[in-house]
Design a protein around this motif. Structure first.
Motif, PDB file in Angstrom:
ATOM      1  N   GLY A  79       0.824  -1.191   0.000  1.00 11.89           N
ATOM      2  CA  GLY A  79       0.000   0.000   0.000  1.00 11.89           C
ATOM      3  C   GLY A  79       0.867   1.254   0.000  1.00 11.89           C
ATOM      4  N   THR A  80       0.232   2.404  -0.154  1.00  9.84           N
ATOM      5  CA  THR A  80       0.922   3.693  -0.163  1.00  9.84           C
ATOM      6  C   THR A  80       0.487   4.498   1.048  1.00  9.84           C
ATOM      7  N   ARG A  81       1.468   4.977   1.832  1.00 13.56           N
ATOM      8  CA  ARG A  81       1.174   5.745   3.035  1.00 13.56           C
ATOM      9  C   ARG A  81       1.525   7.216   2.845  1.00 13.56           C
ATOM     10  N   GLN A  82       0.881   8.045   3.671  1.00  9.88           N
ATOM     11  CA  GLN A  82       1.195   9.465   3.690  1.00  9.88           C
ATOM     12  C   GLN A  82       2.589   9.668   4.274  1.00  9.88           C
ATOM     13  N   PRO A  83       3.422  10.512   3.666  1.00  7.59           N
ATOM     14  CA  PRO A  83       4.761  10.756   4.229  1.00  7.59           C
ATOM     15  C   PRO A  83       4.663  11.515   5.551  1.00  7.59           C
ATOM     16  N   VAL A  84       5.761  11.494   6.316  1.00  9.99           N
ATOM     17  CA  VAL A  84       5.829  12.230   7.583  1.00  9.99           C
ATOM     18  C   VAL A  84       6.900  13.308   7.454  1.00  9.99           C
ATOM     19  N   SER A  85       6.762  14.360   8.241  1.00  8.90           N
ATOM     20  CA  SER A  85       7.706  15.472   8.191  1.00  8.90           C
ATOM     21  C   SER A  85       8.990  15.109   8.930  1.00  8.90           C
ATOM     22  N   THR A  86      10.125  15.419   8.318  1.00  6.37           N
ATOM     23  CA  THR A  86      11.403  15.164   8.993  1.00  6.37           C
ATOM     24  C   THR A  86      11.594  16.083  10.194  1.00  6.37           C
ATOM     25  N   ALA A  87      10.783  17.143  10.280  1.00  5.40           N
ATOM     26  CA  ALA A  87      10.866  18.033  11.446  1.00  5.40           C
ATOM     27  C   ALA A  87      10.460  17.321  12.727  1.00  5.40           C
ATOM     28  N   LEU A  88       9.731  16.202  12.586  1.00  6.90           N
ATOM     29  CA  LEU A  88       9.326  15.445  13.771  1.00  6.90           C
ATOM     30  C   LEU A  88      10.518  14.807  14.481  1.00  6.90           C
ATOM     31  N   THR A  95      11.667  13.261  23.389  1.00  6.25           N
ATOM     32  CA  THR A  95      10.713  12.457  24.152  1.00  6.25           C
ATOM     33  C   THR A  95      11.455  11.555  25.126  1.00  6.25           C
ATOM     34  N   PRO A  96      11.018  11.490  26.398  1.00  5.17           N
ATOM     35  CA  PRO A  96      11.678  10.603  27.376  1.00  5.17           C
ATOM     36  C   PRO A  96      11.687   9.151  26.893  1.00  5.17           C
ATOM     37  N   GLY A  97      12.821   8.486  27.047  1.00  6.92           N
ATOM     38  CA  GLY A  97      12.957   7.092  26.630  1.00  6.92           C
ATOM     39  C   GLY A  97      13.539   6.923  25.249  1.00  6.92           C
ATOM     40  N   VAL A  98      13.731   8.035  24.505  1.00  6.74           N
ATOM     41  CA  VAL A  98      14.274   7.957  23.147  1.00  6.74           C
ATOM     42  C   VAL A  98      15.774   8.215  23.188  1.00  6.74           C
ATOM     43  N   ALA A  99      16.529   7.303  22.584  1.00 11.57           N
ATOM     44  CA  ALA A  99      17.985   7.481  22.510  1.00 11.57           C
ATOM     45  C   ALA A  99      18.402   8.129  21.199  1.00 11.57           C
ATOM     46  N   ALA A 100      17.709   7.792  20.113  1.00 16.81           N
ATOM     47  CA  ALA A 100      18.061   8.355  18.806  1.00 16.81           C
ATOM     48  C   ALA A 100      16.894   8.178  17.858  1.00 16.81           C
ATOM     49  N   ALA A 101      16.839   9.045  16.843  1.00 13.82           N
ATOM     50  CA  ALA A 101      15.816   8.952  15.800  1.00 13.82           C
ATOM     51  C   ALA A 101      16.424   9.419  14.488  1.00 13.82           C
ATOM     52  N   ALA A 102      15.965   8.855  13.387  1.00 16.78           N
ATOM     53  CA  ALA A 102      16.510   9.213  12.071  1.00 16.78           C
ATOM     54  C   ALA A 102      15.424   9.046  11.022  1.00 16.78           C
ATOM     55  N   PRO A 103      15.345   9.990  10.057  1.00 14.12           N
ATOM     56  CA  PRO A 103      14.363   9.844   8.977  1.00 14.12           C
ATOM     57  C   PRO A 103      14.747   8.707   8.044  1.00 14.12           C
ATOM     58  N   ASP A 104      13.744   8.015   7.543  1.00 17.85           N
ATOM     59  CA  ASP A 104      13.945   6.907   6.605  1.00 17.85           C
ATOM     60  C   ASP A 104      13.182   7.250   5.334  1.00 17.85           C
ATOM     61  N   ILE A 105      13.932   7.600   4.284  1.00 17.90           N
ATOM     62  CA  ILE A 105      13.336   7.978   2.999  1.00 17.90           C
ATOM     63  C   ILE A 105      13.496   6.797   2.045  1.00 17.90           C
ATOM     64  N   THR A 205      22.921  10.101   0.140  1.00 19.24           N
ATOM     65  CA  THR A 205      22.840  11.044   1.247  1.00 19.24           C
ATOM     66  C   THR A 205      21.389  11.474   1.435  1.00 19.24           C
ATOM     67  N   GLN A 206      21.065  12.007   2.616  1.00 13.56           N
ATOM     68  CA  GLN A 206      19.695  12.433   2.872  1.00 13.56           C
ATOM     69  C   GLN A 206      19.292  13.548   1.915  1.00 13.56           C
ATOM     70  N   LYS A 216       8.996  16.965  -2.370  1.00 10.39           N
ATOM     71  CA  LYS A 216       9.540  18.208  -1.825  1.00 10.39           C
ATOM     72  C   LYS A 216      10.401  17.876  -0.620  1.00 10.39           C
ATOM     73  N   PRO A 217      11.393  18.732  -0.297  1.00  9.61           N
ATOM     74  CA  PRO A 217      12.267  18.455   0.853  1.00  9.61           C
ATOM     75  C   PRO A 217      11.474  18.457   2.157  1.00  9.61           C
ATOM     76  N   GLY A 218      12.060  17.770   3.150  1.00 10.56           N
ATOM     77  CA  GLY A 218      11.443  17.762   4.472  1.00 10.56           C
ATOM     78  C   GLY A 218      10.422  16.674   4.686  1.00 10.56           C
ATOM     79  N   GLU A 219      10.362  15.678   3.777  1.00 11.90           N
ATOM     80  CA  GLU A 219       9.428  14.570   3.940  1.00 11.90           C
ATOM     81  C   GLU A 219      10.190  13.244   3.931  1.00 11.90           C
TER      82      GLU A 219
END
Length: 853
Positions: A79-88, A95-105, A205-206, A216-219
């Motif tokens: 299926g096709t999902r709505q993209p998420v903003s990399t600003a998140l 957020t408490p409990g988070v060690a790291a996060a990275a966008p996956d394009i 590269t990202q 568009k950039p940022g997704e």
């Protein structure tokens, strides 16, 4: 109890004395069980290997943040999902409990190999994305080289690099679908393997990923999240939910890994193992007829022996038990050997797959209890079921039968059999017609099964007429030898029919798929001839989920050539139409009508604009739409927009069911691409000159194929030829078992006629003539089975074509040359099956044969 023991001892003694009688049965059970066991063990091993690979690859990802809504089109696994903003990412990291996060394009990206040809694309996805620097969140591990750091640098999975002949430092082109010149700076593995099966992956590269893979950039497709010490995956997901905006969700890393595993391996494995299990069933069905025939002949040959046992006081039950004990002994030994053979087949495939380009994941064979017990049970049940009727027939032997000569087989003249078979055949035709007109797949399936039963019942009756007809020329061509071969085949119509039935089923299935494949190809040719009005087509050769498509900039570039009158690209889109997922065709509707024949068009294609849509007549009828009707589209970015139906057209074969303009699609597009570009030439331009000019322009856009209408139709049907090749390879085992059945039946029949053969030799028949007589008898049996298989296969092929057509008009086609090749192979195989029995018959000692009882 004593009677049962006596029956068992008698059976064991009989098996020891007549081991050769059951050689064909033993081999049939062994091959059938081995095929089934190999399929199950290979499926278990592949599933376990993929499970381990995905678990290892995603071990560091504890949560995945992604779009909550997904649009799935019927017939597609992804299926096709709505993209998420990399600003998140920054919000998630706080957020408490988070060690790291990275966008996956992630998007489609197809590499060009060192030979200039695209790598992969024939089914499995060709993926591209951004390289994630956090090694815990990145499912790929660097095996050589370094991570991409500058524009144009990429890391490629090692399996893709090997298949494309690429190395670190090489430069090539990545279709995204716009061609991007890249340099390979690293090679990666996935879960310890060279790649995910045949899936290709290119990481950049990202910044490059956002530039080439997103509108568009940022997704990003998703955001990978790693938990801190002491935080579990469920706790992490619960902590993330309050900070996520509407339309965005978080799931555990384990759930995401399971989804990815099912997406990549689940659909493939399900289809692959189902296909193999279907052919295992066909093999076992063919084996059933061969086994039944063997026991029927053995029981008939032991009529006097069984009658003497009855005269000496043996009960019917004891005679039945004695026969079933023989069947059980053969079944258990052959099934056990089949289990070992099946495990060997799975091990061989595990070693063979990498050699033919499919990287079987590393790991030991996984042999589950079901994979052992099910084939063993099936082998025993098939053998016992096949022997049951002959065993019951043996139990009914009267004591006085010991004084009779051999019984005469009058099954070929049985009116009851003829009437029953014809009634069943008529019911089959009626059921198929009802299933076609209704339409009903189940009714058609019932008709197909009834047709098979009718052919089996009518076998002895048909054998009498068929052998007389097929064998008529033998008397003139081979003299007395040919006449004797024909009479021997006519002697026992039931035996001839049951022997030929196994081959008939194998030939029928081969013919069925041959007819079905030819019909699909004829449909494709008719579709192109009827709907494609252009001169050449530009396409990226791919089916399934693979390939990256064509650059949407290519059609305008081709359209500017002086040799070209019109060039229109067909883009791909997805949206919910009034709540149901549908594929959209994104194009220039005005130009579409100049290159494609859409049949009758109600309304106008020229004024769709940004809120108009064109719909196929079939879809409009199903949804009650007409020009002027409103429809609401929900796109993958979550936007909802009301459209108006401006046109309804008759022929959607190439244009699809829904058409919108590129301007309407642009605000909602993801990774834009065309699946096909149709080109018509200016007046006076030859096909050769126009094609050369188009190919020169297309070379700068990843060098896609430029084909004439005929070439395009042929390449579109290429997957059908691949399917038929696989089918023929799988059915070879079924045909082999059928031929072993013919050879075994002939051997047993010759044993029964030992005295007769000795007398023929005594009155002057030479060894050469005897061998020729036996071989021609085998050819007649095989010719009868092949002819029946061609008739049944052609009928079932028509059923399959009609049942699979649905609302689509499918052209039924009987390919004469392919069916002739099937017929010749069947007859030649029959001659081959008769070689060994013929040699054994020719080696008989004349005096001993005459003295045989």
């Amino acid at each position: 109890m004593n009677g049962t023991r006596a029956s068992v001892r008698l059976s064991i003694s009989s098996l020891r004395a007549h081991k050769r009688r059951f050689a064909g049965t033993f081999v049939a059970v062994l091959l059938g069980v081995a095929f089934l066991t190999g399929t199950l063990v290979m499926g278990d091993t592949l599933r376990a290997s993929f499970d381990t690979m995905f678990t290892d690859a995603n071990a560091g990802t504890d949560a995945v943040v992604r779009g909550a809504d997904m649009i799935t089109v019927a017939g597609e696994t992804r299926g096709t999902r709505q993209p998420v903003s990399t600003a998140l990412v920054k919000r998630i990291e706080r957020t408490p409990g988070v060690a790291a996060a990275a966008p996956d394009i992630q998007g489609a990206g197809q590499l060009i190999g060192a030979d200039g040809k695209p790598i992969g694309g024939q089914g499995p996805p060709t993926l591209a994305g951004n390289w994630i620097d956090d090694p815990e969140l990145n499912p790929y591990r660097l095996a050589a080289g370094r991570a991409p750091a500058a524009p144009g640098e990429v890391v490629v999975d090692r399996g893709t690099a090997d298949r494309g002949g690429l190395r670190i430092g090489d430069t090539t082109v990545l279709r995204t679908p716009d061609p991007v010149h890249v340099r390979i700076v690293g090679l990666a593995t996935f879960g310890g393997q060279d790649g995910m099966g045949q899936v290709t992956y290119t990481a950049m590269t990202q910044a490059d990923a956002e530039k080439y893979l997103t509108p568009k950039p940022g997704e990003a497709s998703a955001i990978q999240v790693r938990a801190g010490p002491g935080t579990g995956q469920r706790e992490l997901v619960d902590a993330l939910r309050p900070v996520l905006p509407k339309g965005v969700e978080a799931i555990t890393g384990q759930a995401a890994a399971a989804e990815n595993r099912d997406m990549i391996s689940g659909a493939f494995l399900g289809m692959f193992t189902t296909l193999l299990l279907v052919f295992s069933g066909i093999v076992l069905l063919v084996a059933t007829f061969s086994i039944h025939n063997t026991f029927a002949i053995v029981v008939a040959q032991r009529t006097r022996e069984n009658a003497l046992l009855r005269a000496l006081g043996a009960a019917r039950r004891q005679v039945v038990v004695a026969t079933l004990v023989e069947a059980t002994a053969v079944a258990v030994i052959a099934s056990a050997a089949g289990l070992a053979g099946g495990i060997g087949i799975a091990a061989g495939l595990q070693a063979l797959f990498p050699a033919v380009g499919f990287p079987f994941p590393d790991g030991s064979l996984v042999i589950g209890a079901v994979s052992l017990l099910l084939p063993l049970a099936v082998g025993v049940l098939v053998c016992l079921g096949s022997a049951l009727l002959p065993a019951v027939r043996a139990g009914r032997t009267a004591p006085l039968a010991a004084l009779r000569e051999s019984a005469v087989d009058d099954s070929g003249a049985s009116r009851t059999r003829a009437v029953t078979g014809l009634v069943l055949l008529a019911a089959s035709v009626g059921s198929v017609l009802g299933g076609t007109l209704a339409p009903s797949l189940w009714l058609s399936a019932v008709g197909a099964v009834a047709a098979l039963a009718a052919f089996v019942i009518l076998g002895p009756v048909a054998a009498t007429y068929a052998v007389r007809t097929l064998g008529a020329p033998l008397g003139r061509l081979r003299g007395v030898t040919g006449g004797l071969a024909r009479r021997n085949a006519l002697r026992s119509p039931r035996r001839t029919a049951s022997t030929a039935t196994a081959l008939m089923i194998g030939v029928a299935v081969v013919s069925l798929f041959t007819v079905f494949g030819a019909s699909l190809k004829a449909t494709m040719n008719r579709t192109v001839d009827r709907s494609f009005a252009g001169d050449v087509a530009i396409s990226a050769p791919a089916f399934g989920a693979g390939g990256s498509g064509l650059s949407p900039r290519l059609a305008p570039a081709v359209g500017r050539l002086p040799q070209v009158a019109t060039a229109v690209g067909l883009g791909k889109g997805v949206a919910e139409v009034d709540g149901a997922g549908r594929a959209l065709t994104v194009t220039d509707p005005a130009a579409l009508g100049r290159v494609f024949d859409l049949g009758r068009v109600d309304g106008s294609l020229t004024g769709l604009g940004t809120n108009g849509i064109a719909v196929s007549a079939a879809e409009a009828a199903e949804r009650g739409l007409r020009p002027g009707s409103p429809v609401r589209l929900t796109f993958t970015d979550g936007a909802r927009q009301d459209f108006t139906v401006r046109a309804v057209y008759d022929r959607p074969e190439l244009a699809g069911d829904y058409v919108i303009t590129r301007r309407a699609w642009a605000p909602h597009r993801a990774q834009d691409s065309d699946s096909l570009i149709a080109v018509s030439f200016a007046p006076g331009v030859s096909t050769a000159d126009g094609k050369a000019a188009v190919a020169k322009t297309a070379a700068a856009y990843g060098n896609p194929d430029v084909q004439t209408r005929g070439e395009y139709a042929k390449s579109s049907a290429g997957a059908i030829d691949m399917m038929l090749t696989l089918v023929y390879a799988l059915l070879a085992l079924a045909v082999l078992i059928a031929l072993l059945g013919i050879a075994n039946t002939l051997t047993l029949a010759l044993h029964e006629r030992t005295r007769e053969l000795g007398l023929l030799r005594a009155v002057g028949q030479t060894r050469s003539q005897l061998r020729s007589m036996v071989r021609w008898e085998s050819v007649l049996v095989a010719a009868f089975g092949t002819a029946g298989g061609l008739l049944l296969g052609g009928f079932l092929g028509r059923v399959l074509v009609e049942a699979s057509a649905g609302d689509t008009a499918v052209a039924f086609d009987l390919p004469p040359l392919r069916l002739l090749a099937v017929a010749l192979v069947g007859i030649a195989a029959g001659a081959l099956a008769g070689l060994r029995p013929a040699r054994r018959a020719a080696r008989l000692d004349v005096l001993r044969a005459i003295a045989a009882q």
